[in-house]
Design an enzyme around this catalytic site. Structure first.
Site, PDB file in Angstrom:
ATOM      1  N   HIS A 217     -87.431 -21.835  25.647  1.00 16.59           N
ATOM      2  CA  HIS A 217     -87.004 -20.675  26.420  1.00 16.59           C
ATOM      3  C   HIS A 217     -85.484 -20.544  26.353  1.00 16.59           C
ATOM      4  O   HIS A 217     -84.871 -19.922  27.206  1.00 16.59           O
ATOM      5  CB  HIS A 217     -87.417 -20.790  27.877  1.00 16.59           C
ATOM      6  CG  HIS A 217     -88.768 -21.371  28.105  1.00 16.59           C
ATOM      7  ND1 HIS A 217     -88.981 -22.716  28.272  1.00 16.59           N
ATOM      8  CD2 HIS A 217     -89.974 -20.778  28.179  1.00 16.59           C
ATOM      9  CE1 HIS A 217     -90.277 -22.932  28.463  1.00 16.59           C
ATOM     10  NE2 HIS A 217     -90.900 -21.777  28.396  1.00 16.59           N
ATOM     11  N   ASP A 396     -83.914 -16.727  32.666  1.00 16.37           N
ATOM     12  CA  ASP A 396     -84.633 -15.750  31.872  1.00 16.37           C
ATOM     13  C   ASP A 396     -84.693 -14.384  32.542  1.00 16.37           C
ATOM     14  O   ASP A 396     -85.439 -13.520  32.131  1.00 16.37           O
ATOM     15  CB  ASP A 396     -86.026 -16.267  31.505  1.00 16.37           C
ATOM     16  CG  ASP A 396     -86.790 -16.737  32.721  1.00 16.37           C
ATOM     17  OD1 ASP A 396     -86.338 -16.462  33.840  1.00 16.37           O
ATOM     18  OD2 ASP A 396     -87.840 -17.368  32.536  1.00 16.37           O
ATOM     19  N   SER A 443     -89.666 -20.543  41.854  1.00 19.76           N
ATOM     20  CA  SER A 443     -89.285 -19.965  43.144  1.00 19.76           C
ATOM     21  C   SER A 443     -90.518 -19.633  43.963  1.00 19.76           C
ATOM     22  O   SER A 443     -90.504 -19.754  45.195  1.00 19.76           O
ATOM     23  CB  SER A 443     -88.406 -18.722  42.936  1.00 19.76           C
ATOM     24  OG  SER A 443     -89.176 -17.642  42.433  1.00 19.76           O
TER      25      SER A 443
END
Lengths: 579, 579
Positions: A217, A396, A443
């Protein structure tokens, strides 16, 4: 560029629908992901793999005989929720237990870990295992901190084959551990990838340069080097992987040269010719190599080399047949499968929650909590773009979207619970479950755990006092630390949450009202969130290039401080007397 | 970008070596390409597929039981030579004949056609078939002029399965024809691809636009449209393909949604969900669809939709098992294969040429011919970059490289023949064979045929007179026209060759010396080559966007005129008296 989509917010759902339609012979959808088209046969361990999407054929493309029984499918580059992981595991489970396994990323570790707890509470024998093959993400001796990248494939394949062979859950877990201990990967990237709907790539590699050790990523790498020839790259990859070889350095190895998306098969074959020669020169025997796209990152340019050192058992599992949508090998004639599933049957009933007994005061506070969450959700909806912008510097860019998804789900669940007469504790718990389930990612699970912990402390009766709220928030902080993955100073939401909790405690002990104490704590949290700009994220976590993020505050800490302010405003608007 | 390579000029060789190493279980290399790792069993027709490379898994990735017996592997986007095609066919052939099949491109049609002639002369029963599935490349009624794109896959798969089932050569050819008649494809592109070693993409699509009907090497499309949503694109593709449905419009269809390289599986699945719904809404039953990368164009962004209308026979072949490096389906338990090949055994002896009888004069002229070819090769080596630049405007920029490869091989062969005492006719023939074998592509086969035809006319004795040379060149022109694929006015080398031949004839008839006549003819050819700048290439041929090439002369016509000038200089330098 990822160019083809309808609504970017529904990209994963649309992708999954198309995947299921095209591969109906192999898979059916269940809430949270996919399972094989035939039920797991009695006595067989179910292997459930997963993580965020954007890595096709990882992970849903390898569900089928000889490989995985199910795959949990998160949003692009985002961990699925614990509820999604548990849902897929339930559907894949027969009667012999479930191994859940992912690459080693904080969000996956938390959510799949919570899913295991939930499954065990339901009487399902479940274990979780995280793959740690990326030699660039932590030094030797710190192997457990390494990320999982293309080595996911060797580990998942061996675990799947072991389960197919009939090993029990302890045996399948042992094989996964052995495969992981024997697997090393080093990756390089030449160019970034672009999320659906985004105009800019998630990260870039300077022209003519190569990022060595860059994660799938865009997480931090080891170095940037000038773009090499194919032969030079082969040398870099072989030296990097062999330089970290395990102590049991046998001569027979399974090898993957993996393309990340834009680097094509023709190029991979050119590199493979050099890699194969180097490995032979060093005395290795390459067993059934794979050269192709197995663990991708959307249209990222780059590739990685994975070596798994084989013993007899791992070689048997590596070479075993498999028959899945994207990976087929040999004649996958396996033990008889269970009955065929139909897509329509595959609905998993949501676990019902026992009703808690609330009193009138608790119900009144429950309605205030629901209003507070409504204000938080509205604030976050306005702040989505800004949070995305901050997150895109170092992450991201999906933090804003995740917070909006989570808070709006929490608002809806809280309103429904409050309208149904739930007390404040139950309203908070319902909101926490919904947040974690809908937001996914790190999160999501953290916010879910925070709200649930506060709710558990406060209960459903009476009006909570300032000390109770402070204690509940301390419980929430402890729950987040227990979930693992971060500590204060790692540039996460904890860097704002701990000062908030400490200041709230201090002011409440000084005799301040809850409203006053909260307002001051929110100020402290805001300052702490800003101060995260000077921090550098810990290497090894699922975070992009550490260097880039210095100078920008952490998005999770920022959004926590914003929520604290919104709640402070709610205290003011309802008046000190109300609580 | 294609980023990974060693020497760009050896990209295909390096790619093939790595491919063979990684897939040694399936394939072995032979001169010109690859064949299955086990010999074709007696009584089984061999199916040999091919074309240029850069399209992996097409074509070498689908050699194996249930699919192809061999694949001819040309350079990137360049037809292999006739000699390469014949070599692979010989190696794949058992005793029941060979079907050679490619997409419909001028270079492939010529080279594979010549290979069939050669194979038949050796007693091997051979047929050639060209796939024409691309609805955008020529209108209805002109189906035979259409290009072959992803429909190559359906046609090759059905032919391969039919051969596996035991049909004779006529039967396999009939199945290929039926599959092709039932197959339609429409493709779109969002961004170009880059050849190994090139700094710039081969073509570009304007930002935010989509090229509809663009071929797999950037050939002309139907239109440019604004970038659509996934649902809109699905509508465009389904409408385009169904709008051209064959008369036998059955309800059962095989479908491929093919990714061209950079467009990833996640995006394809999003589009597939919409395509599948549209097809169902129109009453079609989709049989075992394929969603993925089957016929690519390096890292080109784009995708295509292929539909093959099924009858019982085609459905049986479409769903039949296959087991190849890149495509595996079902349990490919086929009739027993022949003995295993070893890579070392697989060398094919070059056909030996009968020695011609030359006299002293013929040998002397043969040495002059070799010196002329030396001058031509030297001139082309200097002009490589310029020719590449001209070709890149409208083509794939490889004309310079192809001419250098061909002319240097021709020079070497001519020198060797002349040193061995061959007369001028044999020297020219040897040069022509070498040019075609080494250059590949369309220009290779045309130049090879041209030199060979002139050599055949002139023979090996005496000193050729001006009328003989003019007649030989006329023979060469006729040979080129007979090879098909172009006529004067199509913006090819014929547009310079015909004026050259006509002027040479006219001046020789007027009594001019060969040197004088040739000098004037070269001038005329140069003017004609320049005039091709105003032409537009014929749609349907393997040429990129027609619009772009207006204003730039054709590279093939330009290089022909340059060669004519170099030969004129040779006449001057050896003096009028020498010939």
């Amino acid at each position: 560029m990822t160019k083809l989509y309808n609504d970017p917010a529904r990209f994963t759902e649309d992708m999954l629908a198309g995947f299921l339609d095209a591969n109906a012979r192999y898979v059916v959808g269940v809430p949270g992901g996919v399972v094989r088209a035939h039920r797991t046969r009695p006595g067989k361990v179910a292997v459930v793999i997963g993580g965020g999407s954007g890595h096709y054929p990882a992970f849903c493309g390898t569900v089928g005989p000889g490989f995985a029984d199910g795959a949990v499918v998160g949003n692009i580059f985002t961990s699925p929720s614990a509820e999604e992981a548990a849902s897929v595991a339930r559907a894949a489970h027969s009667d012999a237990g479930v191994l859940l396994t992912t690459g080693n990323y904080a969000g996956d570790v938390m959510n799949f870990g919570l899913a295991v707890t939930q499954l065990r509470s339901e009487g399902i024998d479940a274990h979780y295992f995280a793959v740690t093959d990326d030699v660039a993400s932590a030094p030797r001796g710190d192997e457990t901190k390494r990320r999982g990248i293309a080595g996911d494939f060797t580990v998942f394949k061996c675990a799947g084959a072991a389960a197919e062979e009939g090993l029990d859950l302890a045996g399948v877990l042992r094989v996964a551990e052995a495969a992981n201990a024997a697997t090393r990967t080093l990756g390089v990237a030449f160019d970034g990838c672009t999320l659906p709907g985004a105009d800019e790539p998630l990260f870039t590699v300077p022209d003519g340069q190569m990022g060595v050790g860059l994660g799938i990523h865009g997480e931090p790498g080891v170095s940037e080097e000038p773009m090499p020839t194919a032969a030079e790259l082969a040398g870099t990859l072989v030296d990097g992987v062999l330089g970290d070889r395990p102590d049991a350095d046998g001569r027979r190895i399974a090898v993957i040269l993996n393309g990340l998306g834009r680097t094509k098969y023709e190029e991979l074959f050119v590199v493979w010719g050099e890699v194969s020669r180097l490995l032979r020169d060093r005395g290795y025997v390459v067993v059934e190599p794979e050269v192709g796209e197995l663990v991708t990152s959307l249209d990222m340019a780059g590739c990685s080399l994975t070596v798994m050192w084989l013993d007899d058992e791992l070689e048997r599992y590596w070479t075993a047949p498999a028959d899945t949508p994207a990976y087929r090998k040999g004649s996958a004639v396996t033990a008889p499968a269970g009955e065929a599933r139909s897509q329509d049957d595959e609905t998993v009933a949501a676990a019902t929650q026992p009703a808690a007994v609330a009193d009138d005061e608790g119900r009144a506070v429950g309605r205030l909590v629901a209003r507070g969450l409504e204000a938080v959700a509205a604030m976050l909806a306005d702040a989505e773009a800004e949070l995305g912008r901050i997150d895109a510097v170092a992450g991201d860019g999906d933090h804003g979207r995740g917070m909006v998804k989570g808070s709006s789900a929490a608002r809806d669940a809280a309103t429904e619970a409050a309208d149904g007469g739930a007390g404040h504790g139950s309203v908070l718990s319902a909101a926490g479950r919904a947040w974690a389930a809908k937001a996914g990612g790190t999160s999501g699970v953290l916010w879910g755990a925070l709200l649930t912990a506060v709710g558990a402390r406060l209960g459903d009766t009476g009006t909570p006092d300032a000390a109770g709220v402070a204690a509940g928030l301390r419980d929430g902080y402890d729950a987040l630390v227990a979930l693992g993955g971060a500590a204060p100073g790692d540039k996460t939401m904890l860097d704002a949450l701990l000062p908030l909790v400490d200041e709230l405690d201090r002011r409440v002990s000084d005799g301040a009202s809850l409203g006053e104490a909260w307002r001051d704590a929110a100020e402290v949290a805001t300052a702490a969130a800003s101060a995260t700009a000077s921090l550098r994220p810990k290497v090894g976590r699922a975070r992009p290039l550490a260097e880039r993020s210095v100078g920008t505050p952490d998005a999770g800490a920022t959004s926590l401080a914003m929520c604290a302010h919104t709640i402070a405003e709610c205290f003011t608007s309802v008046g000190q007397g109300d609580i």
